[in-house]
Enzyme design. Structure first.
Site, PDB file in Angstrom:
ATOM      1  N   GLY A  73       0.811  -1.214   0.000  1.00 58.75           N
ATOM      2  CA  GLY A  73       0.000   0.000   0.000  1.00 58.75           C
ATOM      3  C   GLY A  73       0.845   1.265   0.000  1.00 58.75           C
ATOM      4  N   THR A  74       1.944   1.227   0.727  1.00 57.27           N
ATOM      5  CA  THR A  74       2.789   2.428   0.822  1.00 57.27           C
ATOM      6  C   THR A  74       3.315   2.834  -0.550  1.00 57.27           C
ATOM      7  OG1 THR A  74       3.404   1.902   3.094  1.00 57.27           O
ATOM      8  CG2 THR A  74       4.893   3.363   1.875  1.00 57.27           C
ATOM      9  N   GLN A 170      -7.958  -0.552   3.755  1.00 54.79           N
ATOM     10  CA  GLN A 170      -8.695  -1.200   4.856  1.00 54.79           C
ATOM     11  C   GLN A 170     -10.089  -1.687   4.439  1.00 54.79           C
ATOM     12  OE1 GLN A 170      -7.469  -2.065   7.694  1.00 54.79           O
ATOM     13  NE2 GLN A 170      -5.609  -0.839   7.871  1.00 54.79           N
ATOM     14  N   SER A 190      -3.793  -3.365  -0.567  1.00 57.08           N
ATOM     15  CA  SER A 190      -2.630  -4.030   0.029  1.00 57.08           C
ATOM     16  C   SER A 190      -3.028  -5.447   0.433  1.00 57.08           C
ATOM     17  CB  SER A 190      -2.165  -3.244   1.258  1.00 57.08           C
ATOM     18  OG  SER A 190      -1.167  -3.964   1.946  1.00 57.08           O
ATOM     19  N   HIS A 192      -1.706  -7.708   2.558  1.00 54.41           N
ATOM     20  CA  HIS A 192      -1.608  -8.283   3.910  1.00 54.41           C
ATOM     21  C   HIS A 192      -2.723  -7.819   4.838  1.00 54.41           C
ATOM     22  CE1 HIS A 192       0.376  -4.984   6.417  1.00 54.41           C
ATOM     23  NE2 HIS A 192       0.559  -4.496   5.210  1.00 54.41           N
ATOM     24  N   THR A 228      11.252  -7.028 -11.639  1.00 56.33           N
ATOM     25  CA  THR A 228      10.602  -8.342 -11.771  1.00 56.33           C
ATOM     26  C   THR A 228       9.534  -8.470 -10.692  1.00 56.33           C
ATOM     27  OG1 THR A 228      12.637  -9.260 -12.646  1.00 56.33           O
ATOM     28  CG2 THR A 228      11.022 -10.836 -11.791  1.00 56.33           C
ATOM     29  N   CYS A 315       4.591   6.156  19.418  1.00 56.20           N
ATOM     30  CA  CYS A 315       5.604   6.477  20.424  1.00 56.20           C
ATOM     31  C   CYS A 315       6.842   7.014  19.736  1.00 56.20           C
ATOM     32  CB  CYS A 315       6.002   5.196  21.145  1.00 56.20           C
ATOM     33  SG  CYS A 315       5.342   5.101  22.780  1.00 56.20           S
TER      34      CYS A 315
END
Ligand code: PLP
Length: 372
Positions: A73-74, A170, A190, A192, A228, A315
């Site tokens: 996705g990025t 999402q 994406s 995953h 590839t 964080c």
């Protein structure tokens, strides 16, 4: 992981690899051919690639030629924003960092307190300049699950000559996606997040859009993304893409689980807040705040119980930074810094929900005792 059995409630971070994806992935990994080779080995690999392409296109009801496979996705978001050549980019304030940081000078469109993009503000911003613009608004937010009015955004943007991109990472299996009905020019997926392997994704690009590759070289993917192709990842992606209909059928049951979680939390944990509960949402996501207990403390305490959730905050150098998403919704840091995301999936059960609620109740009780 602890010795306790796992209770995985972090599907928006990544979903467990599905069996069909693992099978397709390992079959593809054993194939010898390069999909660009003209000999028989290459043609076999090419067939596998094109079968996956058809399955991925079908997620959004679009043509196979629209699919540009990427490393996730990025990369797809970066390609959408940087490949179309328009320097003026407007993106909602709640987009994923892979949009907000894809290029300098992105103008952020505010969202209302309910987390939904402010369409009047978008129209005003577009009207301020005649420079050709690209508008990027996500389908559903990864932290809150809040669904954006993408078709309205697209109509408004197109009337003003803008191109429209939608980060739909999402959404698959949680909401139906129809790229033409949405009226968007580009759409990100994406693997995953839907039970496929990490490191595979796609940008769907409507035929009318000319895209310059940001990764250049061998000219694969019709010159839009060289290198590839990651055939094992893509084959796994295709396998889960083919089962999106089954996931959509299961979505009402997933929504019932999420709703039962929120009902129990509201009834049993004084002071708990459900963020975005009144907004349209994908069925699996709940953003919960326990003011007075920092998000990272909650995540660590739950982890000790074998329960995996995410903090609604990042964080950095030991300091909790409340999420830009919750801040954009106008939530004060005392709430935003104490928000966690619980995201369920097809294998989640009532027992998982009960286990989470019991553990969270204990955390709240301990915090109450500490404060007393
Ligand atoms: N967009 C959204 C909304 C996401 O939730 C994520 C992942 O968290 C991404 C983009 C990035 O996708 P990937 O992990 O495949 O690079």
């Amino acid at each position: 992981m602890t010795a306790k059995s796992a209770c995985y409630l972090d599907h928006n971070a990544t979903a467990p690899l599905r069996k069909e994806a693992a099978d397709a992935l390992s079959a593809a990994a054993r194939l010898v051919g390069n999909p660009s080779s003209v000999h028989g080995f290459g043609r076999t690999a090419r067939r596998m690639l094109e079968d996956a392409r058809a399955a991925v296109a079908a997620i959004a009801g679009t043509a196979v030629e629209t699919v540009v496979f990427t490393s996730g996705g990025t990369e797809a978001n970066n390609l959408a924003l940087r490949g179309d050549g328009r320097r003026r980019v407007l993106a909602s304030a709640v987009e994923h960092p892979s949009i907000l940081e894809a290029q300098d000078g992105i103008e952020t469109v505010p969202v209302r307190d309910d987390g939904v993009v402010d369409l009047d503000a978008l129209a005003r911003m577009l009207d301020e300049s005649e420079e050709p613009a690209l508008v990027s608004v996500m389908f559903a937010n990864n932290e809150t699950g809040i669904v954006q009015p993408v078709a309205d955004v697209a109509r408004l943007a197109r009337e003003r000559g803008a191109l429209v991109h939608c980060d739909a990472v999402q959404a698959p299996g949680r909401m139906p996606i129809d790229m033409a009905a949405l009226g968007v020019d580009m759409l990100t997926l994406s693997a995953h997040k839907m039970g496929g392997p990490k490191g595979a994704g796609a940008l769907l690009v409507a035929g009318s859009v000319h895209l310059d590759a940001i990764i250049r070289g061998g000219g694969q993917e019709r010159g839009r993304r060289s290198g590839t192709e990651n055939l094992p990842g893509i084959a796994g992606f295709g396998a889960v893409a083919g089962n999106v209909g089954r996931d959509l059928d299961a979505a009402p049951a997933i929504a019932r689980l999420r709703d039962s979680l929120e009902a129990k939390v509201s009834a049993e944990i004084p002071g708990a807040r459900i963020i975005g509960g009144g907004s349209p949402r994908i069925p699996n996501t709940s953003c919960l705040a326990l003011p007075g207990v920092s998000a990272d403390t909650q995540v660590m305490a739950l982890d000790l119980e074998g329960i995996a959730v995410s903090a609604g905050s990042a964080c950095s150098s030991g300091k909790v930074r409340p999420s830009h998403v919750l801040r954009a919704m106008g939530l004060p840091d005392e709430v935003a810094g104490c928000a966690i995301r619980v995201s369920v999936g097809p294998e989640s059960s009532d027992a998982d929900i009960d286990r989470f609620v019991a553990a969270w109740r204990n955390i709240a009780a301990r915090a109450g005792r500490n404060a007393a």
